[in-house]
Enzyme design. Structure first.
Site, PDB file in Angstrom:
ATOM      1  N   THR A  67      33.113  37.849  40.698  1.00 23.87           N
ATOM      2  CA  THR A  67      32.373  38.938  40.070  1.00 23.87           C
ATOM      3  C   THR A  67      30.954  38.481  39.802  1.00 23.87           C
ATOM      4  OG1 THR A  67      32.870  38.356  37.776  1.00 23.87           O
ATOM      5  CG2 THR A  67      34.462  39.748  38.916  1.00 23.87           C
ATOM      6  N   GLU A  68      30.001  39.398  40.007  1.00 26.95           N
ATOM      7  CA  GLU A  68      28.596  39.005  39.892  1.00 26.95           C
ATOM      8  C   GLU A  68      28.180  38.709  38.449  1.00 26.95           C
ATOM      9  OE1 GLU A  68      25.940  42.943  40.056  1.00 26.95           O
ATOM     10  OE2 GLU A  68      27.414  42.827  41.664  1.00 26.95           O
ATOM     11  N   ASN A  69      28.996  39.121  37.472  1.00 29.04           N
ATOM     12  CA  ASN A  69      28.663  38.781  36.087  1.00 29.04           C
ATOM     13  C   ASN A  69      29.168  37.399  35.688  1.00 29.04           C
ATOM     14  OD1 ASN A  69      31.235  40.041  36.302  1.00 29.04           O
ATOM     15  ND2 ASN A  69      31.311  40.368  34.107  1.00 29.04           N
TER      16      ASN A  69
END
Length: 232
Positions: A67-69
């Site tokens: 996930t990009e977070n």
């Protein structure tokens, strides 16, 4: 705007036309995509419908979700007592973690995306062109709020870009088009398009139809006005 030559996605033996049912539901389409992701892949799922793919991956596939977070090893969506408000995907949806999950800075996450470390990303789209151009961050209409997020980084960084979308808009207009009329996210970056009515491989000037649901290839040629090829 980004540009990348897509790698070859896994091909199917022959086009399968299923005319005895209607279009796929979101959950059914997510299951189709999950089954097509190669075992052991590192995968990013875009915000919205693509996040549903996580619910259909089997442990035997060994797929590792990014996930990009800032998380590697994301599991399916969290439910009931599993919900932890501090554990979400990039779309702020509560998720679970799998054994061995790791967390890292947002900048490190984007370095993974841009550095070619992801095998597959699954993104939503407003339009995909026959040559693999992707438009998914802005419709260009006045008043619409642009939402590019990490889509440009994923479009250029992932080895294969899968798109998950409905084939037709609410007004019946095609979203798989000869050329995009909306602002581009990436140029020639999409490998495969998964829709409620069919699965398509794009790029190279011709679109291969891998499967259809509720509509045949001949009817798709008429409605899309594109050079569609059924795989033998």
């Amino acid at each position: 705007m980004t540009t990348r030559k897509p790698t070859a996605a896994t091909t199917r033996a022959a086009t399968v036309e299923d005319l005895d049912r209607g279009p796929l539901s979101t959950a059914e389409l997510a299951a189709v995509i999950a089954a097509d992701i190669p075992a052991g892949s590192f995968v990013n799922l875009g915000i919205g419908q693509p996040t549903k793919v996580a619910d259909h991956l089997s442990p035997e596939q060994g797929v590792i979700l990014h996930t990009e977070n800032g998380m590697l090893g994301m599991g399916p969506a969290a439910k009931g007592g599993e919900v932890d408000p501090d554990l979400t995907n990039a779309g702020k949806v509560p998720v679970t973690e799998l054994p061995g999950a790791a967390y890292f800075h947002h900048a490190d996450s984007f370095a993974m995306m841009r550095g070619g470390h992801l095998d597959v990303c699954v993104l939503g789209a407003y339009q995909v062109a026959a040559n693999g151009d992707l438009a998914n961050w802005h419709t260009g209409r006045p008043g619409d709020i642009p939402a590019v997020g990490g889509a440009m980084d994923l479009a250029i960084g992932a080895k294969d870009v899968f798109v998950m979308m409905t084939l037709f808009g609410k007004d019946g207009s095609p979203k798989l088009v000869p050329s995009c009329t909306y602002p581009l996210t990436g140029v020639g970056c999409v490998s495969r398009v998964y829709t409620d009515h069919g699965v398509f491989e794009v790029g190279g000037g011709e679109i291969a139809v891998l499967a259809t649901w509720g509509i045949g290839v001949a009817e798709l040629r008429r409605r899309l006005a594109l050079p569609l090829r059924a795989t033998p």
